[in-house]
Scaffold this motif. Structure first.
Motif, short mmCIF file in Angstrom:
data_model
loop_
_atom_site.label_atom_id
_atom_site.label_comp_id
_atom_site.label_asym_id
_atom_site.label_seq_id
_atom_site.Cartn_x
_atom_site.Cartn_y
_atom_site.Cartn_z
N LEU A 147 0.71 -1.20 -0.15
CA LEU A 147 0.22 -0.15 0.07
C LEU A 147 0.98 1.32 -0.01
CD1 LEU A 147 -2.82 -1.27 2.47
CD2 LEU A 147 -3.04 -0.67 0.00
N ALA A 148 2.09 1.11 0.28
CA ALA A 148 3.13 2.33 0.35
C ALA A 148 3.51 2.40 -1.14
CB ALA A 148 4.14 2.18 1.20
N GLY A 149 2.99 1.47 -2.25
CA GLY A 149 3.61 1.72 -3.52
C GLY A 149 5.01 0.81 -3.89
N ILE A 150 5.23 -0.05 -3.02
CA ILE A 150 6.37 -0.94 -3.12
C ILE A 150 5.93 -2.19 -3.55
CG2 ILE A 150 8.44 -1.92 -1.95
CD1 ILE A 150 8.15 0.23 0.29
N GLY A 151 6.30 -2.84 -4.62
CA GLY A 151 5.86 -4.00 -5.28
C GLY A 151 5.49 -4.07 -6.81
N PRO A 152 4.98 -5.05 -7.11
CA PRO A 152 4.76 -5.28 -8.54
C PRO A 152 3.68 -4.35 -9.16
CG PRO A 152 3.89 -7.32 -7.33
CD PRO A 152 4.64 -6.35 -6.34
N SER A 153 3.93 -3.61 -10.47
CA SER A 153 3.21 -2.71 -10.86
C SER A 153 2.12 -3.33 -11.71
CB SER A 153 4.00 -1.91 -11.60
OG SER A 153 4.81 -2.42 -12.57
N LYS B 139 -2.54 -7.93 -11.80
CA LYS B 139 -2.78 -9.13 -11.59
C LYS B 139 -1.95 -9.72 -10.68
CE LYS B 139 -3.81 -13.34 -14.55
NZ LYS B 139 -2.53 -14.11 -14.15
N ILE B 140 -0.67 -9.55 -11.04
CA ILE B 140 0.25 -10.02 -9.88
C ILE B 140 0.34 -9.68 -8.50
CG2 ILE B 140 2.92 -10.18 -9.63
CD1 ILE B 140 3.35 -10.23 -12.69
N TRP B 141 -0.03 -8.19 -8.49
CA TRP B 141 -0.17 -7.57 -7.20
C TRP B 141 -1.30 -8.29 -6.53
CZ3 TRP B 141 -3.63 -4.80 -4.15
CH2 TRP B 141 -3.07 -3.81 -3.24
N LEU B 142 -2.46 -8.64 -7.16
CA LEU B 142 -3.56 -8.94 -6.58
C LEU B 142 -3.38 -10.38 -6.11
CD1 LEU B 142 -6.51 -7.65 -8.77
CD2 LEU B 142 -5.88 -6.85 -6.28
N GLU B 143 -2.58 -11.10 -6.97
CA GLU B 143 -2.45 -12.73 -6.51
C GLU B 143 -1.50 -12.58 -5.26
OE1 GLU B 143 -2.39 -14.50 -10.99
OE2 GLU B 143 -0.39 -14.38 -10.05
N GLU B 144 -0.59 -11.72 -5.31
CA GLU B 144 0.45 -11.64 -3.97
C GLU B 144 -0.37 -11.45 -2.88
OE1 GLU B 144 4.49 -10.34 -4.69
OE2 GLU B 144 3.75 -8.87 -3.35
N VAL B 145 -0.93 -10.37 -3.02
CA VAL B 145 -1.82 -9.69 -1.71
C VAL B 145 -2.67 -10.86 -1.29
CG1 VAL B 145 -3.56 -8.13 -1.07
CG2 VAL B 145 -1.44 -7.40 -2.16
N GLU C 199 -8.37 -6.51 1.83
CA GLU C 199 -9.49 -7.46 1.08
C GLU C 199 -10.82 -6.57 0.83
OE1 GLU C 199 -8.58 -12.04 2.50
OE2 GLU C 199 -10.25 -10.74 3.53
N SER C 200 -11.18 -5.75 1.77
CA SER C 200 -12.35 -4.79 1.70
C SER C 200 -12.09 -3.73 0.71
CB SER C 200 -12.85 -4.32 3.05
OG SER C 200 -11.78 -3.67 3.81
N LEU C 201 -10.82 -3.23 0.68
CA LEU C 201 -10.40 -2.25 -0.17
C LEU C 201 -10.34 -2.63 -1.52
CD1 LEU C 201 -8.82 0.60 -0.06
CD2 LEU C 201 -6.86 -0.63 -0.62
N PRO D 20 -12.09 -0.80 -6.25
CA PRO D 20 -11.18 -1.33 -7.08
C PRO D 20 -10.28 -0.39 -7.84
CG PRO D 20 -13.33 -1.98 -7.52
CD PRO D 20 -13.55 -1.20 -6.23
N ALA D 21 -11.11 0.62 -8.36
CA ALA D 21 -10.49 1.76 -9.30
C ALA D 21 -9.30 2.37 -8.65
CB ALA D 21 -11.56 2.58 -9.55
N GLN D 22 -9.36 2.54 -7.30
CA GLN D 22 -8.29 3.27 -6.50
C GLN D 22 -7.35 2.27 -6.49
OE1 GLN D 22 -9.23 5.72 -3.05
NE2 GLN D 22 -11.37 5.96 -3.52
N VAL D 23 -7.35 1.11 -6.03
CA VAL D 23 -6.54 0.06 -6.07
C VAL D 23 -5.61 -0.12 -7.43
CG1 VAL D 23 -5.90 -2.44 -5.77
CG2 VAL D 23 -7.58 -1.12 -4.28
N ALA D 24 -6.37 -0.06 -8.49
CA ALA D 24 -5.92 -0.28 -9.97
C ALA D 24 -4.91 1.08 -10.15
CB ALA D 24 -6.82 -0.31 -10.97
N ALA D 25 -5.37 2.14 -9.79
CA ALA D 25 -4.62 3.42 -10.24
C ALA D 25 -3.43 3.50 -9.30
CB ALA D 25 -5.50 4.57 -9.82
#
Ligand SMILES: Cc1cc2nc3c(=O)[nH]c(=O)nc-3n(C[C@H](O)[C@H](O)[C@H](O)COP(=O)(O)O)c2cc1C
Ligand code: SF4
Length: 494
Positions: free
Chosen positions: A432-438, A441-447, A471-473, A478-483
């Motif tokens: 959530l701090a912007g560290i990780g895959p961009s 799909k990979i980000w969601l799988e990992e989370v 999970e609730s976020l 979903p749009a805020q997460v994707a962005a």
């Protein structure tokens, strides 16, 4: 001079906690996690004194707010008398019906009859887990081993929760009476009020109330002149969220490192000093004292749509009238937020509301019409009511930032005993701090993988519920997460 500790919890951050902290930097100010005063942001603790700060770092003294009046004209249980002047003195408490439940119990009822009364009221734990109170008392009464102990859990570390402080400040004898009833029912002879470290004024009030109860033979070796003994002590909490978890609390009381204990065995058989122990929340015990003054059906009938009783809600954030409200179980969430608490702030709409403090994750504004304030309704939405703190975020707020703050809290407060929680909360904070895959799909799988592992194998409730935030976020925003993921947008500043 002692250094100020500035609350940087989720509500205080909305009110400028970070700039307050910066303004007090010259005095050596340090941040502290949510201080349990979300109805009077921004709390600043200096030594044993609580101040209320603003974004510019100005400090003032302010008393604990009384619960706002119930606008629905609906009968209350725990808050029924709390607004009466003088209720927190022994005279004031007795003048408003206090101790009549204990007097009746001791004079007219056997311990078993007290337990049956509490069972019939359907009172369940208000600290989060909702275990039936009468059943807990029965288990301690039945368990072999002496002395037995009653512990009042007043650690109240969940961000967004501040109801227990209000009860203890304005109605401390209700908690003492509830503990004494539990002692009479179970045969316990000693008790501890385990009080959150960051509540120094409450400590002084509790000590005064206990001294007054001793002086009036309402504690000690011959309570109400009968052959009933109960000695009550206050212990100041160790300043960590995990100390509210009952196993950690018991370890802390015994002077040990506050790791949660493996269960079973449970505290009802192996609690304080490995002996039978009741651990109950402040609200549970205060409710028990009121319930003993009435037939059990009185309390059952307070709920709606088949739910028994009432729940205190600590409401804060972007809402017109924050505060503690006592609601009937089953009340529509929209009724509380709009009809009772005045709705959203001018020109803004409610975007999200946290449940169970932050442990239940987020509901969205769209959930308000279908959610009712009870555990089954919250579970059907993938959330939980828990201790019932609710923080409102309006449409100005960045939900990635809100979620980041919440997960960062869990990462900070994870006791580190088990690695899924110790490491998982850190990894989720980074995501959530912007560290990780961009790649989304990979980000969601990992989370999702991290969350599933934490829920399945964490050793206590902290690690099991922390993933609900993310999970609730993902589910509701979903749009805020994707962005956030695709543009590597780190958390914005408030
Ligand atoms: C991480 C964590 C923190 C908790 N903090 C509190 C707390 O501050 N106060 C509380 O009453 N219960 C807290 N609980 C729940 C307690 O473990 C326990 O279930 C409760 O005190 C039992 O009282 P009740 O049956 O009256 O609810 C916490 C649980 C967990 C997992
Ligand atoms: S889940 Fe987290 S808080 Fe609970 S025991 Fe494991 S590391 Fe500690």
């Amino acid at each position: 001079m002692e250094q100020p500790r500035v609350c940087t919890g989720p509500v205080c951050r909305l009110r400028g906690a970070d700039t307050c902290l910066a303004a007090l930097a010259g005095q050596g100010a340090t941040p502290m996690p949510c201080a349990g005063r979300c109805d009077e942001p921004i709390p600043v603790l200096i030594g044993h004194n609580q101040w209320v700060g603003d974004a510019a770092g100005n400090l003032a003294r302010q008393p604990t707010p009384l619960p706002p009046p119930n606008p629905g004209g609906i009968e209350e249980c725990v808050f029924a008398q709390i607004r009466r002047p003088g209720r927190n003195t022994l005279e004031g408490y007795r003048a408003t019906g206090g101790y009549s439940g204990l007097a009746r119990a001791v004079a007219e009822m056997t311990p078993a009859a007290v337990i049956e009364h509490v069972k019939a009221s359907q009172l369940a734990g208000r600290g989060g887990a909702g275990f039936p109170t009468g059943q807990k008392w029965q288990a301690v009464a039945d368990a072999p081993g002496q002395p037995k102990t009653i512990v009042c859990n007043a650690d109240e570390g969940e961000p967004g929760c501040f109801k227990d402080r209000a009860i203890l400040d304005y109605d401390p004898f209700a908690v003492i009476e509830g503990m004494t009833l539990a002692a009479y029912a179970t045969g316990a002879t000693r008790g501890f009020l385990y009080l959150r470290y960051e509540y120094p004024e409450t400590l002084a009030l509790a000590e005064q109330a206990i001294a007054a109860a001793y002086a009036a033979d309402l504690l000690g070796s011959r309570i109400l002149g009968a052959d009933v003994q109960f000695e009550l002590y206050v212990r100041r909490g160790a300043g960590a969220y995990i100390c509210g978890e009952e196993g950690s609390l018991l370890n802390s009381l015994e002077g040990k490192h506050p790791f949660p204990r493996n269960r079973p065995p449970f505290p009802v058989t192996h609690g304080f000093e490995d002996l039978p122990t009741v651990v109950n929340n402040v609200e549970t015990l205060a409710a028990a004292a009121q319930i003993m003054r009435h037939p059990p059906e009185w309390y059952v009938g307070m709920g709606r749509n088949g739910h028994a009783g009432t729940k205190l809600i600590s409401l804060s954030g972007d809402i017109q009238r924050p505060g503690n409200y006592e609601v009937p179980f089953g009340l529509p969430l929209r009724t509380l937020l709009y009809d009772w608490a005045g709705g959203s702030l001018a020109d803004h709409a409610i975007q999200a509301v946290t449940m169970a403090g932050i442990s239940g994750g987020f509901l969205s504004g769209e959930d308000l019409d279908s959610a009712t304030i009870d555990e089954p309704s919250m579970r059907s939405k993938g959330s939980m009511l828990g201790a019932a703190g609710m923080i409102v975020f309006d449409d100005r707020r960045d939900m990635i930032q809100a979620a980041h703050n919440a997960i960062e809290f869990f990462a900070h407060e994870s006791c580190g005993k088990c690695f899924p929680c110790r490491i998982g909360t850190q990894r989720l904070t980074e995501r959530l701090a912007g560290i990780g895959p961009s790649d989304l799909k990979i980000w969601l799988e990992e989370v999702n993988d991290l969350s599933a592992t934490m829920k399945a194998v964490s050793a206590c409730g902290l690690g099991m519920v922390a993933p609900l935030v993310i999970e609730s976020l993902i589910q509701r925003f979903p749009a805020q997460v994707a962005a956030h993921v695709e543009h590597q947008k780190g958390p914005v500043e408030y």
